[in-house]
Scaffold this motif. Sequence first.
Motif, short mmCIF file in Angstrom:
data_model
loop_
_atom_site.label_atom_id
_atom_site.label_comp_id
_atom_site.label_asym_id
_atom_site.label_seq_id
_atom_site.Cartn_x
_atom_site.Cartn_y
_atom_site.Cartn_z
N LEU A 301 14.23 -0.11 5.18
CA LEU A 301 13.07 0.79 5.13
C LEU A 301 11.78 0.02 5.41
CD1 LEU A 301 12.01 3.63 4.54
CD2 LEU A 301 11.93 3.03 2.12
N MET A 302 11.68 -1.15 4.84
CA MET A 302 10.50 -1.97 5.12
C MET A 302 10.43 -2.35 6.59
SD MET A 302 10.53 -4.43 1.74
CE MET A 302 9.12 -5.37 2.31
N ALA A 303 11.60 -2.64 7.18
CA ALA A 303 11.60 -2.97 8.61
C ALA A 303 11.16 -1.77 9.45
CB ALA A 303 13.00 -3.43 9.03
N ALA A 304 11.64 -0.56 9.03
CA ALA A 304 11.23 0.65 9.76
C ALA A 304 9.74 0.90 9.60
CB ALA A 304 12.03 1.86 9.27
N VAL A 305 9.23 0.73 8.38
CA VAL A 305 7.80 0.92 8.15
C VAL A 305 6.99 -0.10 8.94
CG1 VAL A 305 6.00 0.80 6.38
CG2 VAL A 305 8.11 2.03 5.92
N THR A 330 5.17 10.60 6.94
CA THR A 330 6.38 10.12 6.25
C THR A 330 6.21 8.68 5.81
OG1 THR A 330 7.64 11.61 7.68
CG2 THR A 330 8.87 9.96 6.43
N THR A 331 5.57 7.88 6.66
CA THR A 331 5.36 6.48 6.28
C THR A 331 4.43 6.37 5.08
OG1 THR A 331 5.63 5.85 8.61
CG2 THR A 331 4.61 4.25 7.14
N GLN A 332 3.38 7.18 5.05
CA GLN A 332 2.50 7.16 3.88
C GLN A 332 3.23 7.62 2.62
OE1 GLN A 332 -0.70 9.66 5.17
NE2 GLN A 332 -1.89 7.96 6.03
N GLU A 333 4.09 8.59 2.78
CA GLU A 333 4.87 9.05 1.62
C GLU A 333 5.83 7.96 1.14
OE1 GLU A 333 7.65 12.90 0.40
OE2 GLU A 333 6.96 12.60 2.45
N VAL A 334 6.44 7.26 2.09
CA VAL A 334 7.35 6.17 1.71
C VAL A 334 6.57 5.04 1.04
CG1 VAL A 334 8.86 4.39 2.66
CG2 VAL A 334 9.08 6.74 3.43
N LEU A 335 5.39 4.74 1.56
CA LEU A 335 4.57 3.69 0.95
C LEU A 335 4.17 4.05 -0.48
CD1 LEU A 335 2.21 2.66 3.90
CD2 LEU A 335 4.07 1.31 2.91
N GLN A 336 3.91 5.30 -0.73
CA GLN A 336 3.47 5.72 -2.07
C GLN A 336 4.62 5.84 -3.04
OE1 GLN A 336 1.29 9.33 -1.52
NE2 GLN A 336 -0.38 8.35 -0.38
N GLN A 337 5.81 6.13 -2.56
CA GLN A 337 6.93 6.39 -3.46
C GLN A 337 7.98 5.30 -3.44
OE1 GLN A 337 8.47 10.27 -2.65
NE2 GLN A 337 6.51 11.30 -2.98
N GLU A 338 8.39 4.89 -2.26
CA GLU A 338 9.49 3.94 -2.15
C GLU A 338 9.00 2.49 -2.15
OE1 GLU A 338 12.54 4.86 -2.23
OE2 GLU A 338 12.26 7.03 -2.04
N LEU A 339 7.87 2.24 -1.52
CA LEU A 339 7.42 0.86 -1.34
C LEU A 339 6.09 0.60 -2.05
CD1 LEU A 339 8.26 0.41 2.44
CD2 LEU A 339 9.67 -0.19 0.47
N GLN A 340 5.87 1.30 -3.12
CA GLN A 340 4.62 1.10 -3.84
C GLN A 340 4.61 -0.27 -4.52
OE1 GLN A 340 3.89 4.06 -6.78
NE2 GLN A 340 1.72 3.57 -7.01
N VAL A 342 4.36 -3.13 -2.84
CA VAL A 342 4.76 -4.20 -1.91
C VAL A 342 3.49 -4.85 -1.36
CG1 VAL A 342 6.00 -4.76 0.19
CG2 VAL A 342 6.90 -3.02 -1.36
N HIS A 343 3.36 -6.13 -1.58
CA HIS A 343 2.11 -6.82 -1.25
C HIS A 343 1.88 -6.88 0.26
CE1 HIS A 343 -1.26 -9.47 -2.03
NE2 HIS A 343 -0.81 -10.31 -1.10
N SER A 344 2.93 -6.98 1.03
CA SER A 344 2.76 -7.13 2.47
C SER A 344 2.26 -5.85 3.13
CB SER A 344 4.08 -7.56 3.12
OG SER A 344 5.09 -6.59 2.85
N PHE A 345 2.40 -4.71 2.45
CA PHE A 345 1.98 -3.42 3.01
C PHE A 345 0.71 -2.91 2.35
CE2 PHE A 345 6.69 -2.53 4.00
CZ PHE A 345 6.56 -3.13 5.24
N ARG A 346 -0.08 -3.75 1.75
CA ARG A 346 -1.23 -3.27 1.00
C ARG A 346 -2.32 -2.70 1.91
NH1 ARG A 346 -1.33 -8.77 1.29
NH2 ARG A 346 -3.29 -9.78 1.96
N HIS A 347 -2.37 -3.14 3.17
CA HIS A 347 -3.39 -2.64 4.10
C HIS A 347 -2.84 -1.60 5.06
CE1 HIS A 347 -6.07 -5.67 2.62
NE2 HIS A 347 -5.32 -6.68 3.06
N LEU A 348 -1.56 -1.33 5.02
CA LEU A 348 -0.96 -0.41 5.99
C LEU A 348 -1.44 1.02 5.76
CD1 LEU A 348 0.94 0.00 8.34
CD2 LEU A 348 2.84 0.24 6.71
N GLY A 349 -1.64 1.42 4.52
CA GLY A 349 -2.08 2.79 4.24
C GLY A 349 -3.42 3.10 4.87
N SER A 350 -4.40 2.23 4.70
CA SER A 350 -5.72 2.46 5.30
C SER A 350 -5.64 2.44 6.82
CB SER A 350 -6.70 1.40 4.80
OG SER A 350 -6.24 0.09 5.14
#
Length: 1015
Positions: A301-305, A330-340, A342-350
Motif C-alpha cells: 500500500l505504501m508503494a502504491a501511495v 482514495t490516497t488521502q483516505e488511505v493516508l488518514q486511515q491506513e497510513l496515519q 507514517v513519517h515518510s508521507f507527512r507532506h504527501l497530504g498537502s
Amino acid sequence: MASSHSSTSVPLPGGGGGGGGSHGVFRKDRDSSSRHYKPARSLPDVCPMEPTGDSRRLCDGPSVVADQHRWTVYHSKVNLPAALNDPRLAKRESDFFTKTWGLDFAETEVMPSFYLPQITKEHFSAYLQETSQREKIHERCKGICPAKDELDSTSNITNNHDKSRTELEQVPKIFMKPDFALDDPATFNAVLPWSHFSVAGGKGSRDVASSRLLQEKLSHYLDVVEVSIAQQISLRSDAFFHAMSSQHDLQDRLWATARAVAELRERTAAMQRAMCDGPLRALHRALKRNNCVKLQNKLKLMAAVHQTQPTVQLLLSTSEFVGALELIATTQEVLQQELQGVHSFRHLGSQLCEMEKLIDKMMIADFSTYARSDLNRPLEEDVQVLEKDRLESLVFGLLRQRKLDFLEVYSEEMIMAAKGIVKQCVMNTVSQMEEIDTETVVKLADQMRLMTFLQWFELLKDVFASFILFLKRIKATLSVIRNVVLEVLDSSQRSKLAEVAVTECGPGTPQPRDSEVAYLTHEGMFISDAFGESEGPAPGPDARSSSSRAPGQPRGEPYGSDSASGTTDSSSSREHTNPSSTPAGGAGITVNEDMMPTDLELGRVAGNIQELLYTASDVSHDRCVKFLMSRAKDGGLERLSSAEFVCLSQAVEHFVRDTEELCHRRSVSLRGALQSQANRFVHRFHDERKTKLSLLLDNERWKQAEVPAEFQDLVNSIADGRISLPDRKHTGTEDRKPSDYLTVDGQKYAVVGTVLLLIRIFLEYCQCVNDIPSITTDMLTRLSDLLKHFNSRSCQLILGAGALQVVGLKTITTKNLALASRCLQLVVHYIPIIRAHFETKLQPKQYSILRHFDHITKDYNDHIAEISAKLVAIMDSLFEKALSKYEVKAPMPSSCFRNVCKQMAKMHEAIYDLLPEEQTQMLFLRINASFKLHLKRQLARLNVVNDGGPQHGLVMVDVAFYTGNIQALRSLETLDLNMAEIWEQKSAWRGVGGTQAYPKRPGWGERVARVWNQS
C-alpha cells in the motif's frame, strides 16, 4: 431445667387459695447456692490436648482431611443435656442434629398414644377462670418489683466492677498512657522520683525505706493490673481456648487444601502440556503469519501511495480528471486511515491538496475550451455532441469537486458563439456578391442594407437555419450534462435508501464474528482476528494482483505492475460504486458522498440546465432581432410590399415555432420586433391604400363602369368562402369580355371603378390578417377607417356636390345618385362577410372591437336612405313647380301633366338599369305620394272637389293620363298609385271656422325610414 427466677406457688384445682403445706400448693425448693453470684463456668475444652509445641503429639489427634468421614471418640465431646441447657448460648443452633447426623435426622410427628385422652383447651378452662384474678395481680406486682435474683446478680456484678475500677484508679495515669516508655527521661523521672533520695549522703535508713516503699508500691500496682488482666482473661478464657482449638483445626485443613491445590496444579500443567501448548503454538504462528501478510500489504500500500503522484500526472496528461480525482481522494483516505503517522508521507497530504486545486483549474479551463470548440465548429457537421466521453468526464469531475458554476462558463461561450453565427452568415453571403464592394463598405450592417430584399431574405433564412442547428447542438450537449447530473442524483438517492435499509435492520442483525470471544494473547493480538484472517484463503500473488489495484484507479485501465497491486480490501471496500452509472466508455461513476453535492444542489443544477436552454433560445432571438433592426434602419422594412412583408412574417413565425418546439420556450423578443415592424407596415399599408382610394374617388366621374372578368372571379371566390386574393394563375381571363354588371349572389350591381378596387383593397386587408395574425386588431381598425373614409368621401362628392369642383361634373344627376346608392349597397353586402372573417382571427376577449362594423353598417344605410330621399326631393321640387301653374281647363291632358309624365319617364329611364325592380317600385311609390300631395294641395287651392262636375271630369282625365303613363313604364305595370287620395274629405280637410286644414307633411327622415323598411 433450672431457672434463674424464683418459683411461685401453683394452686391445685381443688385446693384452697391461702393455706400452706402439701395439701393445696406444690412448692419447689430454692437452691441456696443460687443466691450468691458465681462466675460463669465454661464448657469442657473441645480439644483435650492443647498445642504445646510438640508436633508428635499434634499428629496423634484426628485429621480433618483424612478422618472427616470417620466417627471417633473425639466426636463425643459433651453430654447432650449439658449442650442443650447451656445458659451462655443466646441463640441455639437450629441445625444441631442435622449438621452431624444428616438431613434425615429431623423432627418428625409423633403418633398420638391410643391410651391417653386428647387434652384440649377446654380441660383448663375451669382452672384458668379460678387463677385469672391472681395471675393479673401477680403480673402487676412483678412489673412493679423486680425479681430478687436479678437484683442480687446485678448488685454482685456492679460491686465487682466498682471494686475493680477502684483498684485500677489507684494506679497512676502515666502507666495507662499509650506512649509510656521508660527510656523517656521525663517518664522515668516521673516513675522513679530520685529527687526523694539523698544524693550527697550515703545510704541512710530513710532512703532504704523510701526505695522499699516505692518498690512495694510499684509491686502493688503490678498486682492490681495483673489481677485485672487475669480477671479479664478469665472472663474471655472460653473464647480464647476455643480460638486456639479452631486454629489447630484450620491448620490441618490448610495443609490438606495445600496438598489438593498442588495436585490440581500438577494435573493442570499436564493438561496444558498435553492439550494447550500445541494449539496455542499453532494460533501464535497463524497470528504471526497474518501479521506478516498485513505488513506485506501495508508495504505494498505504501508503494502504491508512493506511485500516486506519477500516476496522477499520467492521468492528467490524458485528461482523465475523474480518475485523477478518485486516485487523490482514495490516497488521502488511505493516508488518514491506513497510513496515519507514517513519517515518510507527512507532506504527501498537502501535496495532494495542491494537485487537487490544480486539477480544479485545469477542469474549468478544459471545459471552457471544450465549450468553445463545440459551439464554434462548423454547423454543417452531423455530429451533435463533440467528444461525448470527454464531456461526461469533465461534468462528473466538476460535480465531484462541487464546481457548480461551470454552466456560467458555457453560457458565456454560447453568447459569443451566437454573435459569431450572424457575422459568419453575413460574411459568407457578401463574399458571393460582386456588386457589393467590401473594401468601400466595411460595416456588415451597411453591407446588408445594400442587398435587395430577395438577397437579404435568403440571408435571413440562412441565419434562422444556422440558429436552429445551433440550438439543436446546445440541446444535445445540455442533455448529456443533464443525464450525468441525474445519474449522480439517482446514485445518491439509492445509496441513501440502502443506508436506511441497513438502519432499519437494527443492531440485532448478526454480524460476522460478533458471537466469537476475543482472547488477548501474550503477543498482543486477539484470537478472533486470527480466526477472521484464517477464514479467507491465503492471498497468493495471483489473488492479490487480481483483487487489489491502485487507489481510485478507473476500472479497465491498469496503471502498471507497481501501482496495480497496492490496495487492501479495507480501502477498496470504502468506495461506493454505482454499476448503473456508466457515462463514458464503460467507466463507472464512483460516488463519494462526502465530496458530491447534495440532492438539493443537484436539483438546482438540473434546473439551471433547463434555464440555460431557455437562455440559448432568448439569445438566438435577440441576435435575430438585431439582424432585423439593422435592416429596418432608415425604413428598410417599412418600404416592403405586402407580399414581401408577408414572406418575412411567415419566415419569422416559422422560426419562432421551431425554437418553441425545440426549447419549449416562448421567446417574445423576435415576435415583439416583428410586431413593431408589423405596426409600421400596417400604418404604411393603410396610408397607401387610403391615399389610393382618395385619389380614385377624387377622379371618379360616377359613371357605370364595366366589370372585368378578374373582378367577377374575385367576387365569386368570396361567395365560395375564400376571403383572400387569388393566386393569379388563372388563364383565359384576358380573353373574356367585361360585363356591365357585377353579379353577387344572383343580384346585379351597377358599380363604378372605385368600388371594384375597394373590394380588392379590403381583400388585401383580409389577406394580411391571414398571413400575419398578430396584426388583426390593428388591421381591423384601419379597415374600419378605410370604409368610413369611402362613405364620408362619397357623400361629400355626391350628396355634397363635391364632384362638381373636384372632377368637373356639370351637375349631379339622378343617375349619379342611383349609381352611388348601388355602390354603397354592394359595400354593405360585404361588411358582414368581412366581420365574420375577422371574428375568426380574434380572441373571444377581443370581440368587442367588432362593434366598429355595426357602426359602419348603420352609417352606410343612413347614406343610402339619404340618397333615396334626395331622389324623391328632386321630383318633389319639380312637382311643386309644375303643379303650382296647373289649371283645370281644356285641352286635356293638360301641358302640366304632360310635363310631369315626361319627367317621370326620364327618372325611370335613369334609374331602371341601376337599381333593382323592388327599389325602383319603392322609389316611384314615394315619388307618386309626393305628386299626390302637391296635386291635392293645388286642387284644394282651385276649389276642385270630387262632386262629379265638369272640373272634376277634367281632373280625372289628367289623372288617367298620368296613371297610364306611369304604369306603362317597365316594372311599374302593377304599381298601385291609389289616386283617390288626391280628393280631400270634408271631415278630414275642413278646419275650424271653415278654413282648410292640410295634413302635416312628413319629414325626410320618417319617409326614408318607412320606405327603406318596406324595401
